[in-house]
Design a protein around this motif. Structure first.
Motif, mmCIF file in Angstrom:
data_model
loop_
_atom_site.group_PDB
_atom_site.id
_atom_site.type_symbol
_atom_site.label_atom_id
_atom_site.label_comp_id
_atom_site.label_asym_id
_atom_site.label_seq_id
_atom_site.Cartn_x
_atom_site.Cartn_y
_atom_site.Cartn_z
ATOM 1 N N GLN A 179 0.932 -1.359 -0.215
ATOM 2 C CA GLN A 179 -0.120 -0.155 -0.152
ATOM 3 C C GLN A 179 1.059 1.732 0.035
ATOM 4 O O GLN A 179 2.004 1.388 0.599
ATOM 5 C CB GLN A 179 -0.974 -0.031 1.242
ATOM 6 C CG GLN A 179 -1.826 1.110 1.087
ATOM 7 C CD GLN A 179 -2.388 1.154 2.238
ATOM 8 O OE1 GLN A 179 -3.183 0.018 2.786
ATOM 9 N NE2 GLN A 179 -3.112 2.071 2.402
ATOM 10 N N THR A 231 0.185 5.991 -1.392
ATOM 11 C CA THR A 231 -0.108 6.649 -1.587
ATOM 12 C C THR A 231 -0.053 7.330 -2.843
ATOM 13 O O THR A 231 1.095 6.592 -3.599
ATOM 14 C CB THR A 231 0.405 8.116 -0.560
ATOM 15 O OG1 THR A 231 1.468 8.468 -1.211
ATOM 16 C CG2 THR A 231 -0.005 8.383 0.602
ATOM 17 N N ARG A 233 3.167 6.125 -4.936
ATOM 18 C CA ARG A 233 3.146 4.763 -5.942
ATOM 19 C C ARG A 233 3.790 5.340 -7.060
ATOM 20 O O ARG A 233 4.470 4.930 -8.273
ATOM 21 C CB ARG A 233 1.852 4.403 -6.479
ATOM 22 C CG ARG A 233 1.626 3.536 -7.291
ATOM 23 C CD ARG A 233 0.351 2.412 -7.090
ATOM 24 N NE ARG A 233 0.518 1.906 -6.111
ATOM 25 C CZ ARG A 233 0.286 0.660 -5.367
ATOM 26 N NH1 ARG A 233 1.568 -0.035 -5.916
ATOM 27 N NH2 ARG A 233 0.471 0.299 -3.795
#
Length: 173
Positions: A74, A76, A80
């Motif tokens: 994961q 943001t 990313r």
């Protein structure tokens, strides 16, 4: 900041490592980030920052596994985006042109308005000998982003040539 919101255990060390990088203390930043990455292997932002620290020191090959790991976790959108660009650029820099091309195509699909991916994608295309496609893409990015009046006056011609790079015109008699 609301003091009732509990920060992750690694947050203050991550901030310290980023601050060290910003202050050009790259080795110290890297050492701290490697420790954090080993201690928190499932934290995307930690893996991403560790990859970035390796890249900042010219340790591209060592950065790759951290970028790959970060992109599997994961992140943001901003992180990313940075991880895609970092890994795509790193693959190209180490001669993994096809991997760079494929990853940057994925990044463009996720972030279609992010021009930086298209520019680095054009570089990968160049390295793969897709010179016409590479030049065409770079011309389009130039035309669509330049503020230079001397270039802008030729936008129409440049966009035309972007699609006709290998054509030759001769007067008809």
């Amino acid at each position: 900041m609301d003091s009732s919101i509990k920060q992750p255990a690694w947050d203050s060390e991550l901030k310290q490592a980023v601050q060290l990088r910003q202050e050009s203390q790259l080795e110290s930043s890297l050492q701290l980030l490697v420790k954090l990455a080993n201690n928190y292997p499932d934290e995307g932002v930690v893996q991403y920052q560790c990859a970035w620290a390796h890249d900042a020191l010219g340790k591209e090959i060592s950065a790759v596994p951290y970028y790959v790991r970060a992109l599997s976790l994961q992140l943001t959108d901003e992180d990313r985006r940075g991880a895609y660009l970092g890994l795509g650029s790193t693959y190209r820099a180490i001669g993994e042109y096809e991997k760079s091309k494929v990853l940057l195509e994925e990044a463009i699909a996720h972030f279609p308005d992010a021009r930086e991916f298209k520019v680095f994608y054009a570089l990968a295309l160049y390295n793969l000998n897709y010179h016409e496609e590479s030049t065409s893409l770079l011309l389009r990015q130039l035309v669509e982003t330049t503020q230079d009046a001397h270039i802008s006056q030729y936008n129409r011609a440049l966009l035309f040539y972007a699609d006709h790079l290998n054509e030759v015109w001769a007067d008809e008699e």
